[in-house]
Design a protein around this motif. Sequence first.
Motif, PDB file in Angstrom:
ATOM      1  N   VAL A   2      -0.322  15.026   5.245  1.00 51.88           N
ATOM      2  CA  VAL A   2      -0.523  16.054   4.217  1.00 51.88           C
ATOM      3  C   VAL A   2      -0.074  17.387   4.823  1.00 51.88           C
ATOM      4  O   VAL A   2      -0.684  17.885   5.767  1.00 51.88           O
ATOM      5  N   GLU A   3       0.960  17.970   4.278  1.00 49.58           N
ATOM      6  CA  GLU A   3       1.615  19.095   4.921  1.00 49.58           C
ATOM      7  C   GLU A   3       1.344  20.431   4.220  1.00 49.58           C
ATOM      8  O   GLU A   3       1.308  20.511   2.997  1.00 49.58           O
ATOM      9  N   ASP A   4       1.175  21.449   5.050  1.00 52.66           N
ATOM     10  CA  ASP A   4       1.222  22.851   4.624  1.00 52.66           C
ATOM     11  C   ASP A   4       0.239  23.172   3.494  1.00 52.66           C
ATOM     12  O   ASP A   4       0.617  23.604   2.409  1.00 52.66           O
ATOM     13  N   LEU A  52      -5.781  13.135  -3.500  1.00 51.72           N
ATOM     14  CA  LEU A  52      -5.202  11.991  -2.799  1.00 51.72           C
ATOM     15  C   LEU A  52      -5.217  10.771  -3.713  1.00 51.72           C
ATOM     16  O   LEU A  52      -6.181  10.553  -4.462  1.00 51.72           O
ATOM     17  N   THR A  53      -4.165   9.960  -3.621  1.00 53.26           N
ATOM     18  CA  THR A  53      -4.076   8.742  -4.418  1.00 53.26           C
ATOM     19  C   THR A  53      -3.573   7.608  -3.536  1.00 53.26           C
ATOM     20  O   THR A  53      -2.623   7.778  -2.757  1.00 53.26           O
ATOM     21  N   ALA A  54      -4.226   6.461  -3.628  1.00 52.82           N
ATOM     22  CA  ALA A  54      -3.797   5.257  -2.909  1.00 52.82           C
ATOM     23  C   ALA A  54      -3.732   4.101  -3.889  1.00 52.82           C
ATOM     24  O   ALA A  54      -4.570   3.989  -4.799  1.00 52.82           O
ATOM     25  N   GLN A  55      -2.737   3.219  -3.686  1.00 51.30           N
ATOM     26  CA  GLN A  55      -2.576   2.033  -4.516  1.00 51.30           C
ATOM     27  C   GLN A  55      -2.132   0.875  -3.654  1.00 51.30           C
ATOM     28  O   GLN A  55      -1.328   1.053  -2.722  1.00 51.30           O
ATOM     29  N   LEU A  96       0.839  -1.201   0.000  1.00 49.19           N
ATOM     30  CA  LEU A  96       0.000   0.000   0.000  1.00 49.19           C
ATOM     31  C   LEU A  96       0.873   1.250   0.000  1.00 49.19           C
ATOM     32  O   LEU A  96       1.750   1.416   0.835  1.00 49.19           O
ATOM     33  N   THR A  97       0.627   2.123  -0.942  1.00 55.70           N
ATOM     34  CA  THR A  97       1.272   3.430  -0.969  1.00 55.70           C
ATOM     35  C   THR A  97       0.205   4.511  -1.071  1.00 55.70           C
ATOM     36  O   THR A  97      -0.873   4.281  -1.622  1.00 55.70           O
ATOM     37  N   ALA A  98       0.506   5.656  -0.525  1.00 55.15           N
ATOM     38  CA  ALA A  98      -0.432   6.781  -0.566  1.00 55.15           C
ATOM     39  C   ALA A  98       0.335   8.061  -0.856  1.00 55.15           C
ATOM     40  O   ALA A  98       1.447   8.256  -0.365  1.00 55.15           O
ATOM     41  N   SER A  99      -0.242   8.927  -1.660  1.00 53.63           N
ATOM     42  CA  SER A  99       0.420  10.175  -2.021  1.00 53.63           C
ATOM     43  C   SER A  99      -0.613  11.276  -2.157  1.00 53.63           C
ATOM     44  O   SER A  99      -1.819  11.024  -2.186  1.00 53.63           O
ATOM     45  N   TYR A 100      -0.130  12.491  -2.238  1.00 52.56           N
ATOM     46  CA  TYR A 100      -1.062  13.606  -2.396  1.00 52.56           C
ATOM     47  C   TYR A 100      -0.439  14.703  -3.246  1.00 52.56           C
ATOM     48  O   TYR A 100       0.790  14.793  -3.378  1.00 52.56           O
ATOM     49  N   GLU A 101      -1.311  15.543  -3.791  1.00 52.32           N
ATOM     50  CA  GLU A 101      -0.900  16.689  -4.589  1.00 52.32           C
ATOM     51  C   GLU A 101      -1.776  17.870  -4.208  1.00 52.32           C
ATOM     52  O   GLU A 101      -3.017  17.789  -4.299  1.00 52.32           O
TER      53      GLU A 101
END
Length: 552
Positions: free
Chosen positions: A122-124, A63-66, A39-44
């Motif tokens: 999720v920062e700033d 948000l994106t999760a895979q 599982l990975t998670a990322s954001y933009e």
Amino acid sequence: MTMKKTLNNLAKFLLLLVLVTGCQDDDKSFGDLTAPSNLTASYEIIGQDADNPNGDGSGKVALTAQADNAVSYRFVFPDNTSNTVTSGQYTKRFTTEGINSYEVVVVAYGKGGVSTSTTLLVEDVLSNFNDPVTTELLTNNSSKTWYWAAATQGHLGVGPNTVDGNNYYPDWYAAAPFEKAGAESSSCIYEDELTFTLEGENTIKYTLNNGSGTFFNVDYVSVAGGNATEDTCYEYDTSGEKTVLLGPAESVVAEENTTGTAMTFSDGGFMGYYVGATTYEILDISETQMTVRAVQGSNSELAWYHIFTTQPPIADDGPVYDNLIWSDEFDVDGAPDATKWNMEIGNGTNGWGNNELQYYRAENATVEGGFLKITAKKEPFNGYQYTSARMTTHNHLDFTYGKVEVRAKLPSGGGTWPAIWMLGSNYTTNEWPACGEIDIMEHVGNDQNTIHGTLHYPGNSGGNGNTSSTVVEGVSEEFHVYSVYWSPDIIRFYVDDNEFKTFANTESVPFNWDFFVILNVAMGGTFGGDIDPNFEESTMEVDYVKVYQEQE
């Protein structure tokens, strides 16, 4: 250049809501129960670039999760809201004002509900949203309970969710006053109590007390375990406190017809009528009335409209007032009919007790072309700079209980204060406010198109009157019917048959003896406010005054 931050799987842990934990025998109905892996998670941050490192101020984050073997993903946010998607992609709008960081729990679900989780920092993120006015009106900066405006036409309605045309009103269907009270399948709706409580800065809690049941849209009756073919009430657990987030509305409604603010409810919260929506755009809100709009969850082409009020709905089987006992339709030109009206002269004591700045003259009220015209003028007279007129039916028409209707077009201009009202006939021996006052309509030019209905009595007089208001467009350009229904048990205020205030009448308040009708246009004063220095004159036109009582 877009900057993207990625956080790999920090840990595998299970949320309390996950029913399947640890190793277990395979469930043959699902096949091999393999927990999602990798599982990975990322954001933009939306709008983030070299010039805007914290985004464009919308607070939006993609948000994106895979994960391998995942069939759905759930994002759990620190504001107590969550969203489940199959794609692994979701855009969240964070609404806390300023630059803030948030921990988001990301859960990947496999077959049978087995899961793997991680935390994404999720920062700033910059959010420029701030609407303290709506917060105050919604909660009174403490706690406020709202009810269905059951007596108002269109309190529940539906229309198209389109960019073109009239997209801020229920074009297709608008419930008549108390329409849902008569049908057994929908009578539960008027029991709803929606309470919003402010807890700390920008934190709003919400509870829905819906009495015996929830009114379900036909597309969602299965949620309650039903199979009806029409909208129906079902028992449904709405207990528990939800969190309400205020944020910018994403809407097709024109800017002039919305506040631009929306409410999003956590944990499936909704506003009484179940249409699969958890986000409600606030089209209009005042101290006493709120209109919201929600897009149906299963059909994005439908927009539902709800009108709420701070007055509990009271559907009484009181007297029917349809016997016309007195009227003036102003069909004879000249001065008002002296057999029906008294003309009050002067400025009273201290501007009739309100610091009003006009001098009342009989000459300022005339009947012309089928209309009574009361004109306020800027002109010096007897030491005053403004003149106007005030007329009463005292000793011509004094009555107890009934319905009063006045069709009128109101004056305009800063400082104008037209009123259609009633005063207890015993006012000379039972000094105000003990005699009672019923203000059917008051309007001030400094707050154009806001109509007030107010009751004055001991403990609730002057600036502390028991009052409600409603916004009616074009009151100075068009005629509207202002009316009151007054019975031993209830007093209801209307504009064009749309009720905007309900008051339970009892023996403890002074609304159970004779009253008389008053028409006037004041200038300035405690309610009228500052007078526009460019004001010259303006007129209240009255088409008719009618009083009804029961048939004998």
